[in-house]
Design a protein around this motif. Sequence first.
Motif, PDB file in Angstrom:
ATOM      1  N   ASP A 114      -4.501   9.422  10.068  1.00  0.00           N
ATOM      2  CA  ASP A 114      -5.891   9.497   9.606  1.00  0.00           C
ATOM      3  C   ASP A 114      -6.060  10.484   8.445  1.00  0.00           C
ATOM      4  N   ARG A 119      -4.531   8.561   5.258  1.00  0.00           N
ATOM      5  CA  ARG A 119      -5.004   7.211   4.924  1.00  0.00           C
ATOM      6  C   ARG A 119      -5.741   7.167   3.582  1.00  0.00           C
ATOM      7  N   GLN A 120      -6.624   8.144   3.363  1.00  0.00           N
ATOM      8  CA  GLN A 120      -7.439   8.102   2.135  1.00  0.00           C
ATOM      9  C   GLN A 120      -6.598   8.240   0.866  1.00  0.00           C
ATOM     10  N   TYR A 121      -5.349   8.743   1.007  1.00  0.00           N
ATOM     11  CA  TYR A 121      -4.478   8.877  -0.171  1.00  0.00           C
ATOM     12  C   TYR A 121      -3.523   7.684  -0.300  1.00  0.00           C
ATOM     13  N   LYS A 130      -1.305  -2.420   0.440  1.00  0.00           N
ATOM     14  CA  LYS A 130      -2.175  -1.646  -0.457  1.00  0.00           C
ATOM     15  C   LYS A 130      -2.642  -2.509  -1.630  1.00  0.00           C
ATOM     16  N   GLY A 159      -5.403  -1.605   3.058  1.00  0.00           N
ATOM     17  CA  GLY A 159      -5.359  -0.250   3.622  1.00  0.00           C
ATOM     18  C   GLY A 159      -3.957   0.214   3.964  1.00  0.00           C
TER      19      GLY A 159
END
Length: 342
Positions: free
Chosen positions: A33, A36-38, A176, A181
């Motif tokens: 978590d 994930r944003q990177y 990606k 994701g």
Amino acid sequence: MLILGLESSCDETAASLYEDGLVLSSVIRSQVDLHRQYGGVVPEIASRAHLEAVDLISRKALDEAGRTLNQLDGIAVTQGPGLVGALLVAMNFAKGLAFAANLPLTGVNHVKAHALAPFMSLPGEDTAPEPQFPLVALVVSGGHTNLYRMDDYLTFTQLGRTRDDAAGEAFDKTAKLMGLGYPGGQVIETMAERGDPEIFRLPRPMLREGLDFSFSGLKTGVLTLYRNHKLAEKPADDITLCHLAAGFQAAVVEVLVTKLMAACAAAGAKGAVLAGGVAANGALRRAAEKAAKKQGLRLYVPPLAWCADNAAMIAHLGARQLAAGQPPLELSAEAFPRWQVA
Ligand code: KG4
Ligand code: ZN
């Protein structure tokens, strides 16, 4: 021999208690978590999160097994390969613990440890199979795609490796670019179940050329199809995306299984091992099972929980190293971020 295993090579902090073939506890804190944003693992963030978790996770592993520090016979820790800052967290923690409790500490190769995951079991379950050697092992994860000949649990010879991306990395990068994701393996597998793998026939890189792999070209193939069919404009559950996921997965699975079987034939193996995070893939497990059966080989695959990174496999290999009399690690021992098996 009761062993505490510790693992922090990538983005899971894990600790486990292992004794004589049995996994008494296996505690894993995933950082997925945080990353994930990177769209991938950020080394600095990984090290910091390991540092926050390692003490707690180790205590939890002892508690869940109902054991205390003074009952241990040794400690095993991942010494490589992996992210250097991440590896050092469990290594330094393990050194401190081993020194304070006067216990032998053994350094474990993470990739070899994956290959031992099919040969451990939970208390109260059937005991793990005792294989006949030599085996050929395919360890396939986000960081590695390696083929080994195993002459026993400790003696590995590398037969092949990826020349660029690991298979799991190919899953992650493909997911990606398809806007699915991170991490990508599981989501591609789920989409592929609805798709037809024959609609987009992707190349099978190096299929009959030796035992090395190459997966970086596949994602370019996916990208071209993705653009040509204007898939970015379609909703995420569009059937065309599912066909593309199925086509991609079929290409990876065919290459992995073909090379595993070719390596078994070349090495005169009596069985095959399929391990690592990507070994959780159902299509891969089924294809490998079918091919092994056809070739008259027994296939050893870990249960799903032991495909991904865990510390039980580290404790297992560590227990075997200590039992074999391998010298314990010195307090000055370094981490090996690029540790290759010979
Ligand atoms: O062994 P692992 O947990 O960590 C490494 O040592 O790299 O493997 C993680 C990798 C990721 O690339 C992830 O996308 C892939 O395993 N993976 C899968 C599946 N589940 C995880 N790949 C394909 N199908 C899956 N079901
Ligand atoms: Zn791994």
